[in-house]
Write an enzyme that holds these catalytic residues in place. Structure first.
Site, short mmCIF file in Angstrom:
data_model
loop_
_atom_site.label_atom_id
_atom_site.label_comp_id
_atom_site.label_asym_id
_atom_site.label_seq_id
_atom_site.Cartn_x
_atom_site.Cartn_y
_atom_site.Cartn_z
N PRO A 309 0.82 -1.21 0.00
CA PRO A 309 0.00 0.00 0.00
C PRO A 309 0.85 1.26 0.00
O PRO A 309 1.87 1.34 0.69
CB PRO A 309 -0.79 -0.11 1.32
CG PRO A 309 0.12 -0.90 2.21
CD PRO A 309 0.86 -1.86 1.31
N GLY A 310 0.48 2.24 -0.77
CA GLY A 310 1.14 3.54 -0.75
C GLY A 310 0.12 4.59 -0.37
O GLY A 310 0.10 5.12 0.74
N ARG A 311 -0.79 4.86 -1.32
CA ARG A 311 -1.84 5.85 -1.14
C ARG A 311 -2.57 5.67 0.19
O ARG A 311 -2.81 6.63 0.92
CB ARG A 311 -2.86 5.70 -2.28
CG ARG A 311 -3.96 6.74 -2.30
CD ARG A 311 -5.04 6.34 -3.32
NE ARG A 311 -4.48 5.99 -4.60
CZ ARG A 311 -4.16 6.87 -5.55
NH1 ARG A 311 -4.37 8.14 -5.35
NH2 ARG A 311 -3.64 6.46 -6.69
N ARG A 348 -2.66 16.20 -9.61
CA ARG A 348 -3.62 15.11 -9.88
C ARG A 348 -4.91 15.58 -10.56
O ARG A 348 -5.40 14.90 -11.47
CB ARG A 348 -3.91 14.32 -8.59
CG ARG A 348 -2.67 13.61 -8.04
CD ARG A 348 -2.98 12.71 -6.84
NE ARG A 348 -3.81 11.59 -7.21
CZ ARG A 348 -5.10 11.48 -6.92
NH1 ARG A 348 -5.71 12.41 -6.21
NH2 ARG A 348 -5.78 10.44 -7.32
N TYR A 352 -5.23 13.61 -13.91
CA TYR A 352 -6.19 12.49 -13.93
C TYR A 352 -7.63 12.96 -13.84
O TYR A 352 -8.52 12.13 -13.70
CB TYR A 352 -6.00 11.58 -12.71
CG TYR A 352 -4.63 11.06 -12.42
CD1 TYR A 352 -3.91 10.36 -13.40
CD2 TYR A 352 -4.06 11.20 -11.16
CE1 TYR A 352 -2.66 9.85 -13.11
CE2 TYR A 352 -2.82 10.67 -10.86
CZ TYR A 352 -2.12 10.00 -11.85
OH TYR A 352 -0.89 9.49 -11.56
N CYS A 379 0.34 29.19 -14.43
CA CYS A 379 -0.05 29.72 -15.74
C CYS A 379 -0.56 28.64 -16.67
O CYS A 379 0.03 28.37 -17.72
CB CYS A 379 1.13 30.46 -16.35
SG CYS A 379 1.57 31.87 -15.34
N TYR A 408 0.86 11.12 -3.53
CA TYR A 408 0.98 11.50 -4.94
C TYR A 408 0.70 12.97 -5.19
O TYR A 408 0.26 13.34 -6.27
CB TYR A 408 0.07 10.62 -5.82
CG TYR A 408 0.37 9.15 -5.67
CD1 TYR A 408 1.55 8.62 -6.17
CD2 TYR A 408 -0.50 8.30 -5.00
CE1 TYR A 408 1.85 7.28 -6.03
CE2 TYR A 408 -0.21 6.96 -4.85
CZ TYR A 408 0.97 6.46 -5.36
OH TYR A 408 1.27 5.14 -5.22
C1 LIG Z 1 2.38 2.40 -7.16
C2 LIG Z 1 2.59 1.00 -6.75
C3 LIG Z 1 2.08 0.55 -5.53
C4 LIG Z 1 1.29 1.43 -4.60
O1 LIG Z 1 0.06 1.80 -5.11
P1 LIG Z 1 -0.96 2.59 -4.16
O2 LIG Z 1 -2.11 2.87 -5.00
O3 LIG Z 1 -0.27 3.81 -3.72
O4 LIG Z 1 -1.29 1.67 -3.04
C5 LIG Z 1 2.36 -0.74 -5.16
N1 LIG Z 1 3.08 -1.57 -5.95
C6 LIG Z 1 3.56 -1.16 -7.13
C7 LIG Z 1 4.35 -2.10 -7.94
C8 LIG Z 1 3.34 0.12 -7.58
O5 LIG Z 1 3.82 0.51 -8.75
#
Ligand SMILES: *Cc1c(COP(=O)(O)O)cnc(C)c1O
Length: 450
Positions: A309-311, A348, A352, A379, A408
């Site tokens: 997980p990142g987001r 973003r 997106y 701008c 992000y």
């Molecule tokens: C970006 C990414 C993640 C994390 O994605 P999230 O939407 O931020 O959870 C995990 N694994 C890989 C390989 C990624 O490229």
């Protein structure tokens, strides 16, 4: 900085509380507070645009992943996807919670190493890793290289041989599953630059090549379907494809064991008031349950799982604070209210079409009086942060907050128009600690060769 902790007001519920950090509260005079810090005091001390990260929310998310997935499958590791936001003090916070890391570049590897992270907990991703990056990864003892395409097998083998080590690797496959997210953020379908496709036979050839490589140790498979994924079904479908590949191809045709598997990241966070992502426990049940059911049915051992997980680790912990400036009314068309940030700190919406909520941070309880579009100061006509936000009539100089700002945004920030990248503070128990200072004119010119 130390402030008197602001006791959370329980009398009135904070609107949009489910988008804000867990500690979000109202001060006695009705201003937004995060981590016990009044946002007016934060803005005064650190300026705006300001990114405020709530330590309690971050730690709760890290713990939440570990606990939810280990309750379903004890052999689970959680890696934070560094690309969502990273610097050294932030890496140390995450590592202290027992998480490992995904890295996708030499730069991320260098920052993690400089932060003192145990490099065995770092997994190296990327669809076009350079020979230099692979050499760096191997040399610093990275936990896994996640091989992304057939040609990378030879590159990783060469890097490992040069260093005289046997490097553990995973293979990223593309299972051919649509995660129903934005076309720019879907990564598990056949037509994507990421991963080796299972459907074409390329994944089978890559597993064979890894198994035959003398300086690579095949540890298992990886998929990442895209982001954000608000449904459980893509994970279920993807794991079913992985399981068939593990049994029919890896075991039956190649005789290769698959002790580890990663279903990637992509777990959603709520950006809008009406969004409700699945609970961590629901993701955990769907992912671990599907793996176990498939492993039992097909007769292979349940692999060790790696979540990425990142987001969803950092998104909700972050709030962006801006100061309101110019107003432009076009009768019968639209009213623009401009803030002192925009696409340079949050690209973003422009990239997106991402949507956000806006909160009048000094008076979140004030009733909406008009619908305005929150524009940035850069701008480009596309420099819009929030379209059609229902807000009290904002006046110049007051603070505006956008929630769910942790992931992000700064990670994709630019110096467009030579904007100074914002400061980042971590708040907890009424005090704020600078994690990154605001850029200065000297920073902008530091790389010039004049
Ligand atoms: C970006 C990414 C993640 C994390 O994605 P999230 O939407 O931020 O959870 C995990 N694994 C890989 C390989 C990624 O490229």
């Amino acid at each position: 900085m130390t402030q008197t902790p602001t006791p959370p007001s329980t009398a009135t519920a904070l609107p949009l509380a489910h988008l804000l950090p867990h500690t979000a509260a109202l001060t006695a005079d009705g201003t937004l507070a995060i981590g016990g810090c009044d946002v007016r005091a934060l803005a005064r001390e650190f300026g705006t645009p300001l990114y405020v990260f709530d330590q309690a929310t971050l730690e709760a998310q890290c713990r939440g992943y570990r606990d939810a997935f280990r309750a379903e499958h004890a052999e689970t590791d959680v890696l934070y996807a560094s690309k969502a936001f990273l610097n050294r003090p932030f890496a140390r916070l995450i590592a202290a919670q027992g998480l490992g890391f995904d890295a996708v570049s030499g730069g991320e590897i260098e920052v993690l190493r400089a932060a003192g992270v145990d490099m065995r907990t770092v997994y190296f991703h990327g669809n076009n890793k350079s020979a230099d990056e692979l050499a760096l990864a191997v040399e610093c003892g990275i936990g896994r290289i996640v091989i992304d395409n057939s040609g990378e097998v030879a590159l990783a083998e060469a890097a490992a041989r040069a260093a005289g080590v046997v490097q553990p690797v995973l293979l990223r496959v593309s299972p051919g599953v649509d995660a129903h997210t934005h076309e720019k953020t879907t990564t598990g379908i056949l037509d994507t630059k990421f991963g080796v496709p299972i459907a074409t036979g390329a994944a089978e050839a890559a597993v064979r090549a890894i198994a035959e490589a003398t300086h690579l140790e095949f540890r298992g498979l990886h998929m990442h379907l895209g982001s954000p994924i608000f449904e459980l079904e893509p994970y279920v479908l993807g794991i079913e494809v992985l399981a068939a590949f593990i049994a029919d191809v890896c075991r039956d045709r190649l005789g290769v064991a698959v002790p580890e598997c990663s279903p990637g990241g992509g777990f959603a966070v709520a950006y809008l008031g009406d969004q409700e992502p699945p609970a961590l426990a629901a993701y955990a049940r769907a992912i671990c349950g599907t793996f176990r059911r498939e492993a039992d049915a097909r007769g292979f051992p349940m692999p060790r799982l790696t979540l990425e997980p990142g987001r969803s680790i950092v998104g909700r912990a972050g709030v962006a604070l801006y100061t309101v400036g110019a107003r432009k009314e076009i009768p019968g068309v639209r009213t623009y209210v401009a803030v002192d940030g925009g696409m340079a700190d949050n690209v973003r919406p422009a990239m997106y079409g991402a949507r956000y909520e806006a909160i009048a941070a000094e008076r979140p309880l004030a009733p909406a009086e008009e619908t305005v579009t929150i524009a940035g100061k850069y701008c480009e006509s596309g420099d819009i942060l929030v379209r059609d936000a229902a807000l009290p009539r904002l006046h110049a100089g007051e603070l505006l907050a956008t929630p769910a700002a942790g992931a992000y945004q700064l990670a994709m920030a630019s110096n467009y128009n030579l904007a100074y990248k914002p400061a980042v503070v971590l708040v907890a128990n009424g005090s704020a600690r600078l994690l990154r200072r605001r850029e200065t004119a000297a920073d902008l010119m530091a790389l010039d060769v004049d």
